[in-house]
Structures are given as C-alpha cells and as structure tokens.
Design a protein around this motif. Structure first.
Motif, short mmCIF file in Angstrom:
data_model
loop_
_atom_site.label_atom_id
_atom_site.label_comp_id
_atom_site.label_asym_id
_atom_site.label_seq_id
_atom_site.Cartn_x
_atom_site.Cartn_y
_atom_site.Cartn_z
N ALA A 70 0.80 -1.22 0.00
CA ALA A 70 0.00 0.00 0.00
C ALA A 70 0.84 1.27 0.00
CB ALA A 70 -0.94 0.00 1.21
N GLU A 71 2.04 1.22 0.55
CA GLU A 71 2.85 2.42 0.66
C GLU A 71 3.77 2.65 -0.53
OE1 GLU A 71 6.84 1.12 3.08
OE2 GLU A 71 4.99 1.27 4.23
N LEU A 96 9.68 -8.82 -0.62
CA LEU A 96 9.22 -7.58 -1.26
C LEU A 96 9.74 -6.37 -0.50
CD1 LEU A 96 7.42 -6.39 -3.53
CD2 LEU A 96 5.58 -6.30 -1.85
N SER A 97 9.80 -6.47 0.82
CA SER A 97 10.33 -5.38 1.63
C SER A 97 11.75 -5.03 1.23
CB SER A 97 10.31 -5.77 3.12
OG SER A 97 9.01 -6.01 3.57
N GLN A 98 12.57 -6.06 1.04
CA GLN A 98 13.96 -5.86 0.63
C GLN A 98 14.05 -5.21 -0.74
OE1 GLN A 98 15.27 -9.97 1.71
NE2 GLN A 98 17.28 -9.16 1.19
N LEU A 99 13.31 -5.77 -1.68
CA LEU A 99 13.43 -5.37 -3.09
C LEU A 99 12.92 -3.96 -3.36
CD1 LEU A 99 12.33 -8.74 -4.73
CD2 LEU A 99 14.62 -7.73 -4.77
N THR A 100 12.04 -3.47 -2.50
CA THR A 100 11.40 -2.18 -2.78
C THR A 100 11.63 -1.13 -1.70
OG1 THR A 100 9.33 -2.96 -1.76
CG2 THR A 100 9.57 -3.29 -4.13
N LEU A 101 12.47 -1.44 -0.71
CA LEU A 101 12.65 -0.51 0.41
C LEU A 101 13.11 0.87 -0.04
CD1 LEU A 101 12.68 0.06 3.44
CD2 LEU A 101 15.01 -0.88 3.52
N SER A 102 13.97 0.93 -1.03
CA SER A 102 14.52 2.22 -1.45
C SER A 102 13.45 3.15 -2.00
CB SER A 102 15.61 2.02 -2.51
OG SER A 102 15.07 1.52 -3.71
N LYS A 103 12.31 2.60 -2.45
CA LYS A 103 11.24 3.42 -3.02
C LYS A 103 10.14 3.74 -2.02
CE LYS A 103 13.00 3.23 -7.21
NZ LYS A 103 13.57 4.42 -7.87
N SER A 108 11.03 3.53 7.73
CA SER A 108 11.16 3.09 9.13
C SER A 108 10.25 1.90 9.38
CB SER A 108 10.80 4.24 10.07
OG SER A 108 9.45 4.62 9.88
N GLY A 109 10.33 1.36 10.57
CA GLY A 109 9.52 0.22 10.92
C GLY A 109 10.22 -1.09 10.62
N SER A 110 9.79 -2.15 11.27
CA SER A 110 10.43 -3.44 11.10
C SER A 110 9.95 -4.10 9.81
CB SER A 110 10.13 -4.35 12.30
OG SER A 110 8.74 -4.57 12.42
N ALA A 140 14.19 -6.81 10.47
CA ALA A 140 15.18 -5.73 10.55
C ALA A 140 14.49 -4.38 10.50
CB ALA A 140 16.18 -5.85 9.41
N THR A 141 15.15 -3.38 11.06
CA THR A 141 14.68 -2.00 11.01
C THR A 141 15.78 -1.14 10.42
OG1 THR A 141 13.30 -2.33 12.97
CG2 THR A 141 13.80 -0.05 12.34
N TYR A 142 15.43 -0.36 9.40
CA TYR A 142 16.42 0.47 8.71
C TYR A 142 16.43 1.88 9.26
CZ TYR A 142 18.85 2.86 4.87
OH TYR A 142 19.73 3.61 4.12
N SER A 143 17.62 2.41 9.47
CA SER A 143 17.79 3.81 9.86
C SER A 143 18.49 4.55 8.72
CB SER A 143 18.62 3.92 11.14
OG SER A 143 18.98 5.29 11.37
N PRO A 144 17.77 5.30 7.90
CA PRO A 144 18.42 6.04 6.82
C PRO A 144 19.48 7.00 7.33
CG PRO A 144 16.04 5.99 6.49
CD PRO A 144 16.29 5.48 7.87
N ALA A 145 19.25 7.60 8.47
CA ALA A 145 20.21 8.56 9.01
C ALA A 145 21.53 7.89 9.37
CB ALA A 145 19.62 9.25 10.24
N LYS A 146 21.45 6.68 9.91
CA LYS A 146 22.66 5.95 10.30
C LYS A 146 23.19 5.06 9.17
CE LYS A 146 21.28 5.63 15.17
NZ LYS A 146 20.93 4.72 16.29
N GLN A 147 22.39 4.92 8.11
CA GLN A 147 22.73 4.00 7.03
C GLN A 147 23.11 2.64 7.61
OE1 GLN A 147 25.66 6.15 4.56
NE2 GLN A 147 24.01 6.53 3.11
N ALA A 148 22.18 2.11 8.38
CA ALA A 148 22.40 0.84 9.06
C ALA A 148 21.06 0.18 9.36
CB ALA A 148 23.20 1.05 10.34
#
Length: 405
Positions: A70-71, A96-103, A108-110, A140-148
C-alpha cells in the motif's frame, strides 16, 4: 562474487530545445516517419502496464505484501529482480520489503528480510549488509540517518549492521551491481553457460566515470534516446566470463549484463549501452507484439528466408532496432567530434561492422515485409530502411560497407 566491507556490531557508535532538435534531426530525417511517434508512446504505456502487472503478481505471490504494497509508488515495481523472482514459481530468496525498500515513502519500521548463504542481505538502491547469519529469515529495522539496519538480539541488545551503500552512475538511478544476490544467481544460471565461471569485475566503481562519459556522448548524439535510457535502466552488472556475451533480458528487465574486456573504454560503453539498452527500450515499445506482426512473432526467420538463420522474427526485429540505434549514435558521435580523441578508429570500425549487419538484415527481411509485418510493423521497418538510406546518402564514403552486405 563480491563480499561487502560493512559488518555488524553491537550498539551503534531539461534538456534544452537546441539539443532536442539536433537529436530529432538525427533520428528522423526530413520526409520520413518520426520514430518516437511510432514507438515512444507505446514504450511509456508499456512501462506502466509492466509495473501494474508486477504489482499484481507481487500481491499474489510474495509474503509481507499486505503491509508493504500500500505504501509503494508505481516505480517501485520497475525493480528488475521482481521480474525474475516472480517468473520462477516457489522461488523466494528476497522479500518484497527488501526489493522495494529504497522506493518506500516511509523506510522506518520493522521489515522481513532474507540473507544469502554468505549471510549478506541485499537492498536494491540502498546497498547490502553482512549479517553473519547465512540463509536467515530476519526482522530488521532500517535507519536512513545511520545507514544501518538493526536486528533484535537474544540478549536484548540491538545488533547493528552498517550498509555498504550502492554505487550509482552520476545523475541517474542506474545502480552498479557489486554483489551477486540469490535472485541474480538463479537468473544467471538460466542465461549463461558455465555460470560458475562468471565473476563481477574487480572494483566496479572504476568504470563509473567511463559509463557516465559514455552516457554523456549518447545524450549529445541522441537526447531522446538518452532520456529513455536513463528512465528505463535500473542497474548494470559488469562481469567477466571466458565466453558469455553481454546481454539484456525481459526476465531481468531494466538491468544490463556487460562482459567487460580488459581494455574497455568509453567507446565500449557507448556501443554496449546503446545496444543492450536498446533491447530494453524495444522490449517495452513492442510489449504487445501482436500489433507489429501478421506472422507469429516467435516463428523462425529461416521459414521465410529458406536458410539456417537461427533467429525468430521478433529477435530479428530487435536486431534491426539495435543496429539502427548503434549506427545513428556512433555516426553522430563521430560527425560532431564529441571529444573522442584517440577513439575515432575504434568507433569507425564498430560503425562499419554495424552498418554491414544492418544492410544485410534490411535486405533479407525487406523481401518478406508483406508476409511478416502488420501495417504498424511495416512502418517501423520502413523507418529503419529510410534512416539507413539517409545515412548512406549523407555519408557516401560508407557506401562500400553497404555494397559488401
């Protein structure tokens, strides 16, 4: 197959009008059908259609879609690995989360992610991480600010994995592949003989400048073609293999696979990006193949020619387009003296070879246009023929090439 540097640890210490007119003059000589008018709108419509089909198939076949789908914007479904992963029933090696996370608008979120046998998790458009947990299904939870990425640990202390960030061709969305993830492994096993002999080139980043300059030359030579390329191309895998050819395939649509020779320079990337990128664009423009043919598109060309030509009618049609574009782009690079000092001879050799193939294919297929093509397909074929005739008329020194066809 490259491994990342990053690891895990606990805690966390408008093109202007003049250029557009020049490109149109090159691609559509006066008095001839304008090529983009035949294929441009179809290509754009096909991209939208492809994205919607992949969205639907993702919803039906991939896990965690209810939360993620949806997002996501439509362009998330241009990710090349989605095409391949969905084409193989039961093959799920990246979520799908992995493949499309950059878009995703909210990263945020697990999210559920999978690692490969080396413990590496790949996130197209972001990078990859070395988790130390092979073949694992993780949250996993992604932190764009930490790039981790953070992972919950059994002892209650978060485990952080730093991202080895993706490398892109400047001013584009084109990612340079630096790790062969499981989807790519599966795809390459189906498309290359002896895939175990394939490896990513050492230090792929060293080719980025040459690729960027090659795209710049393509832009000057054919701005509309360049615009379409940077819109449709998502990634390039630079590899070395003793016998495999460079290629593009609808099964990993939007990614180029280039077998890079040791002496690869700007001219190599102009030629290969035009050729293989042309296949990507023409696949989009001819997605609805039936509109272009009265014969079966997959019928053997030899059925008409009476010889042993191994190509299908559709493959030969593809060849005409890539030959057309290569000759147009390389000739424009040479004619406009676009800063290719020292490369003129290499470009001219390539132009001669392409024009020889193009003249031969036009002559072979031209005898059977009424039996092969619909009115639309015939109009496209005549654009190829008219453009070739225009090139020979304006460059009579190339006539010898045509006479040898």
């Amino acid at each position: 197959m490259a491994a990342p540097d990053g690891g895990c640890h606990r805690g966390f210490s408008n093109q202007n009008n003049d250029r557009k007119m020049r490109g149109q003059a090159l691609m559509a000589p006066a008095g001839h059908l304008e090529f983009e008018g035949l294929l441009g709108e179809r290509r754009i419509a096909a991209r939208s259609e492809l994205a919607q089909v992949i969205r639907m198939l993702s919803t039906e076949n991939l896990p965690d879609v209810a939360k993620v789908d949806a997002e996501l914007p439509v362009d998330a479904f241009f990710e090349p690995r989605l095409y391949s992963q969905l084409a193989v029933p039961g093959f799920e090696s990246m979520t799908l989360s992995q493949l499309t996370l950059s878009k995703a608008s909210d990263q945020s979120g697990s999210r559920r992610v999978r690692t490969d046998k080396a413990g590496i998790a790949t996130f197209p458009g972001i990078g990859h991480i070395a988790t130390g947990m092979p073949d694992a299904d993780l949250t996993a939870t992604y932190s764009p600010a930490k790039q981790a990425f953070s992972f919950p640990a059994e002892d209650g202390v978060e485990k952080w994995c730093e991202v080895r960030t993706s490398t892109f061709v400047p001013n584009t969305q084109i990612e340079i592949i630096e790790h062969i993830d499981p989807v790519l492994v599966n795809f390459l096993e189906q498309h290359i003989d002896a895939p175990e002999n394939l490896k990513i080139v050492d230090n792929p980043q060293r080719y980025v400048e040459s690729i960027s300059k090659a795209l710049g030359l393509i832009d000057h030579a054919g701005p509309d073609f360049h615009t379409a390329l940077v819109e449709s191309l998502q990634a390039i895998l630079l590899f070395q293999h003793p016998s495999a050819e460079s290629f593009a395939a609808l099964g990993m649509h939007g990614m180029l696979f280039l077998n890079v020779p040791a002496d690869a320079g700007i001219n190599y990337f102009v030629e290969e990006i035009t050729h293989q990128g042309g296949h990507v664009l023409f696949s989009e423009a001819t997605l609805n193949r039936g509109e272009f043919f009265i014969a079966e598109p997959e019928a053997a060309l030899s059925d008409f020619l009476g010889d042993s030509d191994p190509r299908s009618i559709y493959d030969a049609f593809h060849g005409l387009y890539t030959e057309h574009m290569e000759s147009q782009i390389v000739l424009a690079v040479l004619d406009r003296e676009l800063g290719v000092d020292g490369l003129e001879s290499a470009f001219r050799r390539h132009l001669d070879a392409v024009l020889l193939r193009h003249a031969r294919d036009l002559s072979l297929i031209g005898k059977f246009t009424d039996d092969i093509f619909s009115p639309l397909g015939k109009a496209v074929f005549m654009q190829f023929q008219d453009s070739y005739d225009h090139v020979i008329k304006e460059n009579p020194h190339l006539l010898g090439v045509a006479l040898h066809a």
